[in-house]
Design a protein around this motif. Structure first.
Motif, PDB file in Angstrom:
ATOM      1  N   ARG A  75      47.606  23.624  33.159  1.00  0.00           N
ATOM      2  CA  ARG A  75      48.111  24.910  33.677  1.00  0.00           C
ATOM      3  C   ARG A  75      47.037  25.991  33.632  1.00  0.00           C
ATOM      4  O   ARG A  75      47.146  27.007  34.329  1.00  0.00           O
ATOM      5  CB  ARG A  75      49.320  25.373  32.862  1.00  0.00           C
ATOM      6  CG  ARG A  75      50.528  24.466  32.960  1.00  0.00           C
ATOM      7  CD  ARG A  75      51.121  24.460  34.345  1.00  0.00           C
ATOM      8  NE  ARG A  75      52.233  23.523  34.429  1.00  0.00           N
ATOM      9  CZ  ARG A  75      52.745  23.047  35.554  1.00  0.00           C
ATOM     10  NH1 ARG A  75      52.230  23.443  36.713  1.00  0.00           N
ATOM     11  NH2 ARG A  75      53.733  22.204  35.538  1.00  0.00           N
ATOM     12  N   GLU A  76      45.991  25.772  32.823  1.00  0.00           N
ATOM     13  CA  GLU A  76      44.925  26.773  32.728  1.00  0.00           C
ATOM     14  C   GLU A  76      44.327  27.076  34.102  1.00  0.00           C
ATOM     15  O   GLU A  76      43.935  28.219  34.368  1.00  0.00           O
ATOM     16  CB  GLU A  76      43.826  26.280  31.781  1.00  0.00           C
ATOM     17  CG  GLU A  76      42.683  27.260  31.597  1.00  0.00           C
ATOM     18  CD  GLU A  76      41.622  26.756  30.628  1.00  0.00           C
ATOM     19  OE1 GLU A  76      40.706  27.539  30.293  1.00  0.00           O
ATOM     20  OE2 GLU A  76      41.689  25.574  30.205  1.00  0.00           O
ATOM     21  N   TRP A  77      44.249  26.058  34.961  1.00  0.00           N
ATOM     22  CA  TRP A  77      43.631  26.234  36.278  1.00  0.00           C
ATOM     23  C   TRP A  77      44.627  25.971  37.404  1.00  0.00           C
ATOM     24  O   TRP A  77      44.224  25.660  38.528  1.00  0.00           O
ATOM     25  CB  TRP A  77      42.397  25.328  36.412  1.00  0.00           C
ATOM     26  CG  TRP A  77      41.388  25.625  35.354  1.00  0.00           C
ATOM     27  CD1 TRP A  77      41.039  24.828  34.316  1.00  0.00           C
ATOM     28  CD2 TRP A  77      40.630  26.831  35.201  1.00  0.00           C
ATOM     29  NE1 TRP A  77      40.105  25.452  33.522  1.00  0.00           N
ATOM     30  CE2 TRP A  77      39.835  26.672  34.046  1.00  0.00           C
ATOM     31  CE3 TRP A  77      40.548  28.022  35.936  1.00  0.00           C
ATOM     32  CZ2 TRP A  77      38.959  27.667  33.604  1.00  0.00           C
ATOM     33  CZ3 TRP A  77      39.680  29.009  35.492  1.00  0.00           C
ATOM     34  CH2 TRP A  77      38.893  28.825  34.340  1.00  0.00           C
ATOM     35  N   ASP A  78      45.911  26.096  37.097  1.00  0.00           N
ATOM     36  CA  ASP A  78      46.953  25.933  38.108  1.00  0.00           C
ATOM     37  C   ASP A  78      46.851  27.079  39.118  1.00  0.00           C
ATOM     38  O   ASP A  78      46.901  28.254  38.735  1.00  0.00           O
ATOM     39  CB  ASP A  78      48.319  25.940  37.415  1.00  0.00           C
ATOM     40  CG  ASP A  78      49.460  25.637  38.355  1.00  0.00           C
ATOM     41  OD1 ASP A  78      49.440  26.130  39.505  1.00  0.00           O
ATOM     42  OD2 ASP A  78      50.388  24.927  37.949  1.00  0.00           O
ATOM     43  N   PRO A  79      46.712  26.786  40.417  1.00  0.00           N
ATOM     44  CA  PRO A  79      46.584  27.858  41.416  1.00  0.00           C
ATOM     45  C   PRO A  79      47.744  28.845  41.401  1.00  0.00           C
ATOM     46  O   PRO A  79      47.536  30.045  41.635  1.00  0.00           O
ATOM     47  CB  PRO A  79      46.524  27.095  42.744  1.00  0.00           C
ATOM     48  CG  PRO A  79      45.998  25.745  42.388  1.00  0.00           C
ATOM     49  CD  PRO A  79      46.563  25.451  41.033  1.00  0.00           C
ATOM     50  N   ALA A  80      48.958  28.371  41.115  1.00  0.00           N
ATOM     51  CA  ALA A  80      50.111  29.280  41.079  1.00  0.00           C
ATOM     52  C   ALA A  80      49.974  30.277  39.936  1.00  0.00           C
ATOM     53  O   ALA A  80      50.255  31.473  40.100  1.00  0.00           O
ATOM     54  CB  ALA A  80      51.409  28.487  40.939  1.00  0.00           C
ATOM     55  N   VAL A  81      49.530  29.792  38.776  1.00  0.00           N
ATOM     56  CA  VAL A  81      49.349  30.675  37.621  1.00  0.00           C
ATOM     57  C   VAL A  81      48.205  31.649  37.884  1.00  0.00           C
ATOM     58  O   VAL A  81      48.303  32.853  37.605  1.00  0.00           O
ATOM     59  CB  VAL A  81      49.089  29.865  36.341  1.00  0.00           C
ATOM     60  CG1 VAL A  81      48.833  30.794  35.151  1.00  0.00           C
ATOM     61  CG2 VAL A  81      50.261  28.942  36.037  1.00  0.00           C
ATOM     62  N   LEU A  82      47.109  31.150  38.431  1.00  0.00           N
ATOM     63  CA  LEU A  82      45.969  32.012  38.713  1.00  0.00           C
ATOM     64  C   LEU A  82      46.311  33.074  39.756  1.00  0.00           C
ATOM     65  O   LEU A  82      45.840  34.215  39.673  1.00  0.00           O
ATOM     66  CB  LEU A  82      44.786  31.175  39.200  1.00  0.00           C
ATOM     67  CG  LEU A  82      44.168  30.222  38.168  1.00  0.00           C
ATOM     68  CD1 LEU A  82      43.062  29.395  38.814  1.00  0.00           C
ATOM     69  CD2 LEU A  82      43.629  30.980  36.967  1.00  0.00           C
ATOM     70  N   GLY A  83      47.145  32.707  40.728  1.00  0.00           N
ATOM     71  CA  GLY A  83      47.568  33.690  41.723  1.00  0.00           C
ATOM     72  C   GLY A  83      48.386  34.803  41.105  1.00  0.00           C
ATOM     73  O   GLY A  83      48.193  35.985  41.422  1.00  0.00           O
ATOM     74  N   LEU A  84      49.311  34.433  40.216  1.00  0.00           N
ATOM     75  CA  LEU A  84      50.092  35.448  39.505  1.00  0.00           C
ATOM     76  C   LEU A  84      49.189  36.334  38.663  1.00  0.00           C
ATOM     77  O   LEU A  84      49.323  37.558  38.650  1.00  0.00           O
ATOM     78  CB  LEU A  84      51.126  34.763  38.605  1.00  0.00           C
ATOM     79  CG  LEU A  84      52.377  34.198  39.270  1.00  0.00           C
ATOM     80  CD1 LEU A  84      53.159  33.344  38.272  1.00  0.00           C
ATOM     81  CD2 LEU A  84      53.256  35.318  39.800  1.00  0.00           C
ATOM     82  N   ARG A  85      48.270  35.693  37.971  1.00  0.00           N
ATOM     83  CA  ARG A  85      47.367  36.447  37.096  1.00  0.00           C
ATOM     84  C   ARG A  85      46.561  37.462  37.883  1.00  0.00           C
ATOM     85  O   ARG A  85      46.375  38.609  37.453  1.00  0.00           O
ATOM     86  CB  ARG A  85      46.425  35.485  36.369  1.00  0.00           C
ATOM     87  CG  ARG A  85      45.630  36.141  35.253  1.00  0.00           C
ATOM     88  CD  ARG A  85      44.602  35.200  34.684  1.00  0.00           C
ATOM     89  NE  ARG A  85      43.286  35.469  35.262  1.00  0.00           N
ATOM     90  CZ  ARG A  85      42.208  34.704  35.058  1.00  0.00           C
ATOM     91  NH1 ARG A  85      42.298  33.605  34.337  1.00  0.00           N
ATOM     92  NH2 ARG A  85      41.050  35.027  35.602  1.00  0.00           N
ATOM     93  N   ARG A  86      46.081  37.062  39.044  1.00  0.00           N
ATOM     94  CA  ARG A  86      45.268  37.970  39.847  1.00  0.00           C
ATOM     95  C   ARG A  86      46.072  39.188  40.282  1.00  0.00           C
ATOM     96  O   ARG A  86      45.563  40.316  40.264  1.00  0.00           O
ATOM     97  CB  ARG A  86      44.724  37.224  41.079  1.00  0.00           C
ATOM     98  CG  ARG A  86      43.643  37.999  41.824  1.00  0.00           C
ATOM     99  CD  ARG A  86      42.458  38.240  40.928  1.00  0.00           C
ATOM    100  NE  ARG A  86      41.384  38.944  41.632  1.00  0.00           N
ATOM    101  CZ  ARG A  86      40.531  39.749  41.045  1.00  0.00           C
ATOM    102  NH1 ARG A  86      40.623  39.984  39.750  1.00  0.00           N
ATOM    103  NH2 ARG A  86      39.568  40.341  41.729  1.00  0.00           N
TER     104      ARG A  86
END
Length: 339
Positions: free
Chosen positions: A72-83
């Protein structure tokens, strides 16, 4: 009271309880559940919901969470939310922090300590007439950072070069105990927590920490993880190292007044001397060579100092305001505390 009160401090923490739609979406993503659509347009950039959401995103780069897949550290969905969350937080800081580029003047202002009996500040209050319960609360707040002390700043090391990198690593080496794990500052802080009746489990007080507390550490990680914010990361680092020694000395006096034992006092006593030395290293061996090599980073360094100061002031006002009203500064009473 001895030993860890909750879980071993090397264990990954549990996912915290969401505090709104933003943190709810992040927690859902970390669990592998369908991620609801989120709207950050009206989000409070410093509030509990957004700051907890950012904390959960960032914690994937540290210890992670129990039961959450490391991928999950590099999950695109998580990274999109983070951004999206980072955009809101950073935009608010840039709007609230006055810009500037005179690093020398900014550093000099940090070295001027306010004096007088009416000076307002958490360490001043604890030294003068704070209670043991308030001291425990303060330590619970600070555990969000100090149990990972030096880790957020370590992200900037590969983004620097030459003398500035060497200077910053010199300070980090001290933070990590100069090769002695029992002298790591995070270890000393954990021992202090146990000595005053708190849990030293990593992340034990995230559930109780308000947005004002999480925001300070989130800024450190935000700056460290973005190469474009390396100047701000060094500025934040400088603010901590240049201002820590006097406050640490006041906290040592507060603990002695309150009858705390040597294991409790050791952490802040260490910082009185260490950070006085670090002040000189940061000024001469980090800031000076960094700005000589990349003078265009001056405005970012000032931003890092001022943004960090702003968030520290917000946290301090939160604590003092609650204590003046006779209420806890945490969201709930800290577990493991004697009150």
């Amino acid at each position: 009271m001895t030993g860890t009160l909750d879980r071993p401090r090397t264990a990954a923490p549990e996912l915290p309880t969401p505090r709104g739609p933003l943190s709810g979406a992040v927690v859902a993503a970390l669990r592998g559940d369908p991620v609801p659509a989120v709207d950050t347009a009206d989000a409070d950039p410093y509030g509990d919901d957004l700051q907890l959401a950012l904390h959960c995103c960032y914690e994937l780069h540290y210890r992670g969470f129990a039961g959450v897949d490391d991928d999950r550290e590099w999950d695109p969905a998580v990274l999109g939310l983070r951004r999206e969350l980072e955009h809101v937080f950073l935009a608010a800081l840039r709007a609230d922090v006055e810009p500037g580029d005179d690093v020398a003047a900014e550093v000099e202002s940090l070295l001027v300590e306010p004096v007088g009996p009416g000076v307002r500040g958490v360490s001043h209050h604890l030294q003068r007439d704070g209670t043991l319960g308030q001291l425990r609360e303060y330590v619970a707040h600070r555990s969000i950072y100090h149990l990972k002390e030096a880790d957020p700043q370590a992200w900037v090391i590969p983004r620097l070069s030459g003398p500035a990198k060497a200077g910053l690593v010199t300070v980090e080496h001290d933070e990590y105990g100069s090769g002695r794990p029992e002298r790591m500052h995070s270890t000393l802080f954990a021992e202090m927590m146990v000595e005053i009746g708190l849990s030293d489990a990593y992340g034990a007080y995230v559930e109780q920490a308000p947005g004002a507390t999480l925001a300070e550490v989130n800024l450190m990680t935000l700056c460290g993880l973005h190469r474009g914010l390396r100047g701000a990361s060094v500025g934040q680092f400088a603010m901590v190292e240049l201002t820590s020694s006097p406050g640490s000395e006041r906290l040592v006096k507060a603990m002695r007044r309150l009858g705390c034992g040597p294991a409790a006092i050791r952490f802040y006593d260490e910082h009185v001397e260490a950070d006085a030395v670090h002040e000189q290293v940061v000024r001469r061996s980090v800031l000076d060579p960094l700005l000589a090599a990349e003078p265009e980073l001056a405005a970012d360094v000032v931003f890092g100092i001022r943004a960090s100061s702003l968030l520290a002031e917000r946290m301090g006002e939160h604590l003092l305001g609650c204590w003046e009203r006779g209420t806890t500064s945490l969201r709930t009473t800290p577990t493991g505390s004697a009150g």
